[in-house]
Write an enzyme that holds these catalytic residues in place. Structure first.
Site, PDB file in Angstrom:
ATOM      1  N   SER A 572      39.863  34.505  42.375  1.00 38.88           N
ATOM      2  CA  SER A 572      40.240  35.327  42.239  1.00 38.88           C
ATOM      3  C   SER A 572      39.812  36.235  43.680  1.00 38.88           C
ATOM      4  CB  SER A 572      40.156  36.017  40.948  1.00 38.88           C
ATOM      5  OG  SER A 572      41.359  35.834  40.430  1.00 38.88           O
ATOM      6  N   LYS A 615      43.185  41.601  34.507  1.00 42.41           N
ATOM      7  CA  LYS A 615      42.397  42.721  35.017  1.00 42.41           C
ATOM      8  C   LYS A 615      42.752  43.497  34.890  1.00 42.41           C
ATOM      9  CE  LYS A 615      41.967  38.409  38.383  1.00 42.41           C
ATOM     10  NZ  LYS A 615      42.710  37.911  39.220  1.00 42.41           N
TER      11      LYS A 615
END
Ligand code: ADP
Length: 666
Positions: A572, A615
């Protein structure tokens, strides 16, 4: 005569006699009774002073006390199940829906009378079988010829077909073939005369489950039909029959498991698999030494006292890599409905039927489980809570629960909404609500202490934000992003860890050197590779960013990701590192309040990543304003509720070029 004055022999005799009586009255399954009696027989021949005597004694005692046939009756009322789930938990709408669906299927299966087709051209035999099987509670259909059987099979499905082998015109083999062709899962039992045992064996080769020789013994028929049904239902339900709750800690996995048990009226037990190192902890130790013990599964059943509890296997994804033996094969034996009706614990050494147990597995990240295990499970994702959800859960459930547990019910303190919000924002940073509950517990404990010290004279207590400072001390968390300045070479990223989403800062610095890339911050392999890929992307596009050709030969670049406690791996951060490097090399500061997540390829493309909801929740907690996400993650963001996206601007990008101007200040 007192016990102590008896001679050893007498003492042994009476112990053995007592056990003999207990074995007889314990209603053990016949196989188990035989094993227990044999063991007892052996004990009666050896001296009570040798170790084997004690081992044997505890063994017999253990198996007598196991709940071989003890079960709680299920409460199969879906509405009351729904009510109980709702009473104990707010939100979790999707999760509850999936659980109720799962229960509904179970209930249907349990409630459904097994359907049996009996085929025989002898009228008397047909009547006997019909009568005996109906008495067992099955729904029985009869056919007095192969032809009739086939026409019945055309219109309805059966779980088991019991057919005579030798019949005029259409024989049993043909019935078998037609059945298997149409319903491969249906189990067929052949009934044969002695003369045709060879044919019966041939029938088994063609897929028949078993054969029963004439003259028919009804007891045998009952047993074989039971076994055939077990097989039929196990094949039907083997996939996805185990529920797996996956998500960060404190999101309600355990308490929902408990609620399921309560809704069904079953007992609840829990085993933590995290850090288990040895197969024997699951499968038990062989009875060769004095300290041998059964495995945890059988032991929990023993403790629960029933053979059908809801058994939660916690932290399946944490099972040790240094596990002795193969954890997946041991656990498959436990979880697989095709095997677990005769689970053999090494200590017990006789099969125990685990098929009545409802297993619920929990994990932080389902992907970290072994494939073979994950394939068996129906994974239900638990995601982190939004701030609004946390507030609601705190006020409705956690505060009343803690007030009661800390003995404050007579003079309950009133928690203000502002105070709860302050706890969430300043004293916790988590996806779930474990710490939130802990902080509320701390406050209640302090109030209780003060009440006792003041001899209970306190007036109505209001927990306000001001009071919090006194009880909880300094704030522990800040809006990491809003409180910081924009800098060159520093970008904000979002990663997904087992405890939920987390914010990270990537720092890049340059210094004189020879073109080395230094990476620090306890990064995992994938993250290191992402950094290397980001670097290669920048180097191969140096001209575009106005970086001089020989720059990389004369300089070292150091990339560091602080916040050592967060385990950092996964792709990520690729785009975050890429932008940090561009910022460093172009000298333009990067905006702190823009968080970037996405995998970066060598050509600058940004590929989709997981854990989007987690997130975004972490971004919001940290005070981020804009989140940059891969374009391909648009489907994920569109499915999220407004509550999750509230206060965040989402920007989707395919290529890192598209976001340079957004993130870097000119
Ligand atoms: P996990 O097993 O996921 O780590 P727990 O089930 O132990 O989490 O939950 C922690 C605490 O939070 C428990 O007291 C539980 O009752 C409470 N809780 C979690 N989710 C909810 C919810 N949606 N509604 C009410 N209480 C909840």
């Amino acid at each position: 005569m007192s016990f102590f004055k008896k001679s050893d022999d007498q003492c042994q005799d009476s112990t053995i006699e007592e056990l003999r009586q207990r074995i007889l009255s314990a209603q053990l399954p016949s196989g188990v009774q035989r094993v227990a009696s044999k063991e007892l027989e052996m004990l009666s021949k050896i001296s009570p002073n040798v170790a084997e005597f004690t081992i044997g004694l505890s063994y017999i005692d253990y198996i007598i006390n196991l709940p071989w046939n003890k079960k709680t009756e299920d409460n199969l009322d879906l509405q009351s199940a729904e009510r109980i789930l709702n009473e104990k938990h707010s939100g979790l709408v999707k999760v509850k829906e999936r659980i109720l669906e799962h229960l509904a299927v179970k209930i249907l299966m349990l409630n459904k009378k097994p359907r049996i087709l009996v085929v025989d051209d002898e009228k008397i035999a047909l009547q006997h079988l019909d009568h005996a099987l109906k008495k067992e509670g099955y729904s029985v259909t009869t056919a007095n010829s192969g032809l009739e059987a086939i026409s019945k099979l055309e219109t309805s499905a059966f779980d088991v077909v019991l057919t005579d082998l030798k019949m005029e015109k259409v024989d049993g083999i043909e019935v078998l073939e037609k059945t298997k062709h149409r319903y491969p899962d249906t189990q067929v039992i052949m009934i044969t005369g002695y003369a045709s045992v060879d044919t019966a064996v041939a029938a088994i080769k063609k897929g028949a489950f078993h054969y029963i020789a004439k003259p028919i013994k009804l007891d045998e028929v009952r047993l074989v039909v039971q076994d055939a049904l077990k097989k039929k239902f196990s094949t039907r339900s083997s996939k996805g029959s185990v529920l797996c709750f996956a998500g960060p800690p404190g999101t309600g996995k355990t308490s929902l498991g408990r609620a399921i048990a309560e809704a069904l009226g079953r007992k609840f037990s829990r085993i933590s698999l995290g850090g288990m190192k040895d197969e024997a902890e699951i499968m038990g130790h062989r009875r060769t030494y004095a300290g041998a013990m059964p495995g945890r599964i059988i032991d929990e059943i023993h403790r629960a006292g029933v053979s059908n509890p809801v058994l939660m296997l916690d932290e399946m994804d944490k099972i040790g890599h240094d596990f002795k033996g193969d954890p997946s094969s041991a656990l498959l034996e436990v979880l697989d409905p095709e095997q677990n009706h005769s689970f053999i614990d090494h200590y017990l050494d006789v099969p125990f039927d685990l098929s009545g147990v409802i297993f619920i597995v929990t994990a932080n990240i389902a992907d970290n489980m072994q494939d073979a295990l994950r394939d068996r499970m129906e994974v239900i994702e638990f995601t982190g809570y939004t701030e609004d959800e946390k507030r609601e859960i705190a006020l409705r459930y956690l505060v009343p629960k803690q007030i009661q547990e800390k003995g404050l019910s007579d003079n309950p303190p009133a928690f203000t909404v502002e105070a709860v919000t302050k706890i969430i924002q300043e004293h916790t940073r988590e996806a779930g609500i474990r710490n939130l509950e802990r902080q509320i517990a701390t406050i209640c404990r302090k109030i209780a202490t003060e009440l006792v010290q003041n001899k209970g004279t306190a007036q109505d207590i209001r927990v306000t934000p001001e009071l919090l400072d006194r009880y909880l001390g300094q704030r522990k968390y800040y809006f990491e992003v809003a409180d910081e300045k924009n800098r060159v070479g520093v970008t904000t990223g979002l990663v997904w860890t087992e405890v939920g989403g987390a914010i990270i800062f990537v720092e890049a610095a340059k210094m004189k050197g020879s073109g080395e890339l230094i990476l620090t911050g306890s990064l995992g392999d994938v993250m290191r590779e992402s950094a290397q890929a980001a670097m290669s992307y920048i180097r191969s596009n140096a001209a575009e960013f106005n970086i001089q050709d020989d720059f990389f030969e004369k300089q070292d670049i150091h990339v560091h990701v602080p916040a050592g406690a967060i385990p950092k791996d996964g792709p990520s951060a690729g785009a975050t590192i890429g932008i940090a490097l561009i910022s460093l090399l172009t000298g333009h500061a990067a905006r702190r309040d823009v968080a970037i997540t996405g995998e970066l390829t060598l050509t600058g493309r940004i590929l989709p990543v997981g854990g989007i909801k987690e997130k975004l929740l972490a971004a919001r907690q940290a005070g981020v304003n804009i989140v940059v996400l891969p374009r391909k993650n648009k489907v994920d963001t569109e499915n999220l509720s407004d509550d999750v996206r509230k206060g965040l601007e989402l920007v989707h990008a395919d290529n890192i070029n598209e976001i340079v101007d957004l993130v870097l200040l000119k």
